[in-house]
Scaffold this active site. Structure first.
Site, PDB file in Angstrom:
ATOM      1  N   TRP A 196     -18.365 -29.278  27.883  1.00  0.00           N
ATOM      2  CA  TRP A 196     -18.896 -29.209  29.242  1.00  0.00           C
ATOM      3  C   TRP A 196     -20.016 -28.176  29.262  1.00  0.00           C
ATOM      4  CZ3 TRP A 196     -19.264 -25.081  32.762  1.00  0.00           C
ATOM      5  CH2 TRP A 196     -19.901 -25.436  33.968  1.00  0.00           C
ATOM      6  N   GLU A 237     -17.694 -33.921  29.270  1.00  0.00           N
ATOM      7  CA  GLU A 237     -17.245 -33.845  30.669  1.00  0.00           C
ATOM      8  C   GLU A 237     -18.400 -33.864  31.664  1.00  0.00           C
ATOM      9  OE1 GLU A 237     -14.951 -30.313  31.461  1.00  0.00           O
ATOM     10  OE2 GLU A 237     -14.594 -30.851  33.555  1.00  0.00           O
ATOM     11  N   LYS A 239     -20.128 -33.937  35.666  1.00  0.00           N
ATOM     12  CA  LYS A 239     -19.964 -33.195  36.927  1.00  0.00           C
ATOM     13  C   LYS A 239     -21.037 -33.634  37.908  1.00  0.00           C
ATOM     14  CE  LYS A 239     -19.038 -28.457  38.461  1.00  0.00           C
ATOM     15  NZ  LYS A 239     -18.621 -27.129  38.008  1.00  0.00           N
ATOM     16  N   ASP A 270     -12.981 -34.954  35.360  1.00  0.00           N
ATOM     17  CA  ASP A 270     -12.358 -33.822  36.058  1.00  0.00           C
ATOM     18  C   ASP A 270     -12.185 -34.241  37.516  1.00  0.00           C
ATOM     19  OD1 ASP A 270     -12.209 -31.407  37.707  1.00  0.00           O
ATOM     20  OD2 ASP A 270     -12.629 -30.286  35.874  1.00  0.00           O
ATOM     21  N   HIS A 273     -14.738 -33.120  40.117  1.00  0.00           N
ATOM     22  CA  HIS A 273     -16.168 -33.236  39.818  1.00  0.00           C
ATOM     23  C   HIS A 273     -16.860 -34.423  40.468  1.00  0.00           C
ATOM     24  CE1 HIS A 273     -16.349 -30.468  36.027  1.00  0.00           C
ATOM     25  NE2 HIS A 273     -15.804 -29.890  37.066  1.00  0.00           N
ATOM     26  N   HIS A 297      -9.219 -33.913  33.240  1.00  0.00           N
ATOM     27  CA  HIS A 297      -9.004 -32.551  33.699  1.00  0.00           C
ATOM     28  C   HIS A 297      -8.365 -32.683  35.066  1.00  0.00           C
ATOM     29  CE1 HIS A 297     -11.799 -29.707  31.223  1.00  0.00           C
ATOM     30  NE2 HIS A 297     -10.834 -30.250  30.518  1.00  0.00           N
ATOM     31  N   ASP A 305     -15.283 -26.422  46.009  1.00  0.00           N
ATOM     32  CA  ASP A 305     -14.639 -25.874  44.808  1.00  0.00           C
ATOM     33  C   ASP A 305     -13.885 -26.978  44.087  1.00  0.00           C
ATOM     34  OD1 ASP A 305     -13.613 -23.813  42.999  1.00  0.00           O
ATOM     35  OD2 ASP A 305     -11.701 -24.371  43.881  1.00  0.00           O
ATOM     36  N   ASP A 307     -11.692 -26.448  41.571  1.00  0.00           N
ATOM     37  CA  ASP A 307     -10.641 -25.919  40.706  1.00  0.00           C
ATOM     38  C   ASP A 307      -9.468 -25.246  41.395  1.00  0.00           C
ATOM     39  OD1 ASP A 307     -12.071 -26.386  38.042  1.00  0.00           O
ATOM     40  OD2 ASP A 307     -13.558 -25.288  39.184  1.00  0.00           O
ATOM     41  N   ASP A 337      -7.160 -28.111  34.678  1.00  0.00           N
ATOM     42  CA  ASP A 337      -8.343 -27.255  34.820  1.00  0.00           C
ATOM     43  C   ASP A 337      -8.411 -26.698  36.237  1.00  0.00           C
ATOM     44  OD1 ASP A 337     -10.676 -25.914  34.489  1.00  0.00           O
ATOM     45  OD2 ASP A 337     -11.970 -27.676  34.487  1.00  0.00           O
TER      46      ASP A 337
END
Ligand code: RNT
Ligand code: ZN
Length: 429
Positions: A196, A237, A239, A270, A273, A297, A305, A307, A337
Site C-alpha cells: 500500500w 491495496e 484506496k 480494505d 477505502h 483488510h 476515517d 480505520d 486493519d
C-alpha cells in the site's frame, strides 16, 4: 458489579446452552459440531500496528505517522518496542479463540541501536519476530512501509517523477518481498506481502495518467523477482482517498484491479477505502470470477476515517457471508486493519478480532443449501423469511462454546484480564 462473566459453573452452563443451540441449528440441517471444527482452521491476520498507533520502531516519528495514516487518542500504555508489542499481542491472543497470524510492517524492524535505512533492510532485522512466531506456531504476514519517511514527504513514493526517490522505494519494495519470502519459508506458512502506498495529492492534479504509468512500471520492477507461492503471496491495496490526498490517489481501485488481474497478484480490498455506502462484500464474488485469491483488510470506515475498530455489524457480516456463499475461505486471506489510540489498545484488538470471528461463525452456521433451494425453486418469499428467522438463532451459544473449547474467556469475562493487565503492565509504561 465486580467482575464480568457468567456466575457459577461456566462450562456446565455453556454446554447446556450449546446443546439447545445444536438442536435449533440441526432443525435447519446445520451440524454445529462440524462448524466448530471448521472454525479452528480460520486464520485471521492480526495487525501489529494497532499496538503502537502505527509508530514503528524507527524513532523517526512518534505516535503520528505520515501518508494520511493517523491514530488519534493518547490512552496510556502504548507499546514502545518489540518486546512490549509482542507481550501485548500475546495477551490479545490469549483472549481470542483460534490460532491466527501476525501482520508486520517493515517499520517494525529491530535493528539494535543502529538505524537501518528502508532500502537496506534484511530478514535478519526481523529475526526476533520470526523466532517468536515460531515458538507460538503462528504465521507472519508482511508490508513494506511507504509512509512516515522523509522520502515520502512529497506525497509520492513509487509513482514519484523523481527517479532517485522512486528507486529508493522500488528497492524497499523488492527487499520486503525477499524478506517476506524468507519469513514464509522459515515458518512454513505462506507470507502475504501487501503493498500500500500513500501516493496522491490534496487538490486537482493534472498529470494523473503520468503518475499511474510510472506506478505501473515501478510495480513491475518491484514484482520482477519470482518467488515460490508456498512462501510468498503478493497483494496490492487500493484506496479512494486519504487525509491529504482527497482529490487524487494514484493507486485507485480501478488501477489496482487492472494491475492485479494482468500481473496475477492479489488485490487487497480494505473495507474503509471506498465510498461510505459502497460495500466490499459484493466485490468478493466479482473478483473471484477472475482471480484465484484475494486479500481483505477488514476495517470499519466512519465518515472520512477508514480505520475504526471492527465490530459485528451488517458490513462485517456481509463480508463473511459472501466468502461462505462463494465457498472461498481457502481463497480469501483475511487481515484486520484498524487503529484506535483512544481506548485500551489490547481491547481494540480483541474486540475487532472477536467480531470478525463471530461474523465468520454466523456465516458458517448459515444453512446456505436451504436458501439456495428456495432460490432455485423461485420461492423468494421463503428465502427472505428464512433469512429473517436465521438472524435470531442462538449463535451466541455456539460462540461461547467455541471460546470455551479454545480455552479463552467466555462472554465479557476477558475484560477482567484486560483490567489486570492494565494494572500490572500497561500502567507501568
Ligand atoms: C492505509 C491502508 C494500509 C495501512 C496499513 C498500516 O490506508 O489501509 O493498509 O492501514 O498498511
Ligand atoms: Zn488497509
Amino acid at each position: 458489579m465486580d467482575k464480568y462473566g457468567l456466575i457459577g459453573n461456566v462450562s456446565e452452563k455453556v454446554n447446556k446452552a450449546y446443546e439447545y443451540a445444536k438442536d435449533v441449528y440441526n432443525s435447519y440441517g446445520v451440524n454445529t459440531d462440524e462448524i466448530l471444527e471448521k472454525m479452528k482452521s480460520i486464520r485471521i491476520s492480526l495487525h501489529c500496528w494497532q499496538g503502537d498507533d502505527v509508530a514503528g520502531f524507527e524513532k523517526l516519528s512518534e505516535g503520528v505517522s505520515g501518508g494520511g495514516i493517523m491514530a488519534t487518542g493518547n490512552y496510556p500504555g502504548r507499546a514502545r518496542n518489540g518486546d512490549e508489542l509482542r507481550q501485548d499481542i500475546e495477551k490479545a491472543m490469549e483472549l481470542i479463540p483460534g490460532k491466527h497470524k501476525i501482520n508486520l510492517h517493515a517499520m517494525y524492524a529491530e535493528t539494535g541501536n543502529t538505524y537501518v535505512e528502508r532500502d537496506k533492510l534484511e530478514v535478519s532485522h526481523f529475526s526476533k519476530w520470526v523466532d517468536w512466531a515460531k515458538s507460538k506456531g503462528i504465521g507472519i504476514d508482511f508490508n513494506p512501509t511507504f509512509f512516515a519517511h522523509k522520502m515520502a514527504d512529497s506525497g509520492f513514493t513509487l509513482s514519484n517523477k523523481d527517479k532517485a526517490i522512486r528507486e529508493f522505494w522500488i528497492e524497499h519494495g523488492k527487499r520486503c518481498r525477499k524478506i517476506a519470502a524468507e519469513i514464509g519459508k522459515e515458518l512454513g506458512i505462506p507470507c502475504v506481502n501487501n503493498v500500500w502506498i500513500p501516493d496522491g495529492s490534496k487538490d486537482f492534479t493534472v498529470s494523473r495518467l503520468e503518475h499511474r504509468l510510472i506506478l505501473k512500471d515501478a510495480l513491475d520492477e518491484v514484482f520482477s523477482e519470482k518467488y515460490d507461492r508456498n512462501y510468498l503471496l503478493d497483494a496490492v491495496e487500493s484506496k479512494l482517498f486519504g487525509i491529504g490526498s482527497e482529490t487524487y490517489v494514484v493507486g485507485s481501485h480501478e488501477f489496482y484491479m487492472s494491475y492485479a488481474l494482468t500481473r496475477d497478484v492479489m488485490i487487497c480490498l480494505d473495507a474503509g477505502h471506498f465510498h461510505p455506502t459502497e460495500s466490499i462484500a459484493d466485490k468478493i464474488s466479482s473478483i473471484l470470477s477472475f482471480n484465484k485469491s484475494l486479500l481483505l483488510h477488514v476495517s470499519r470506515g466512519v465518515r472520512w476515517d477508514s480505520d475504526h475498530v471492527v465490530v459485528l455489524n451488517d458490513e462485517t457480516l456481509a463480508i463473511a457471508q459472501e466468502i461462505k456463499r462463494s465457498n472461498a475461505f481457502d481463497k480469501v486471506y483475511i487481515a484486520l486493519d484498524f487503529f484506535d489510540a483512544s481506548i485500551n489498545r489490547i481491547t481494540a484488538w480483541v474486540v475487532g478480532t472477536r467480531a470478525a470471528l463471530k461474523s465468520i461463525l454466523i456465516s458458517l452456521l448459515e444453512p446456505t443449501e436451504l436458501l439456495l433451494k428456495e432460490e432455485l425453486a423461485g420461492n423468494l418469499g421463503n428465502r427472505l423469511a428464512l433469512m429473517e428467522e436465521l438472524k435470531t438463532l442462538p449463535f451466541g451459544a455456539v460462540w461461547d462454546k467455541f471460546c470455551l473449547d479454545n480455552n479463552v474467556p467466555v462472554g465479557a469475562a476477558w475484560l477482567n484480564d484486560i483490567k489486570e493487565y492494565e494494572e500490572k503492565v500497561l500502567s507501568k509504561r
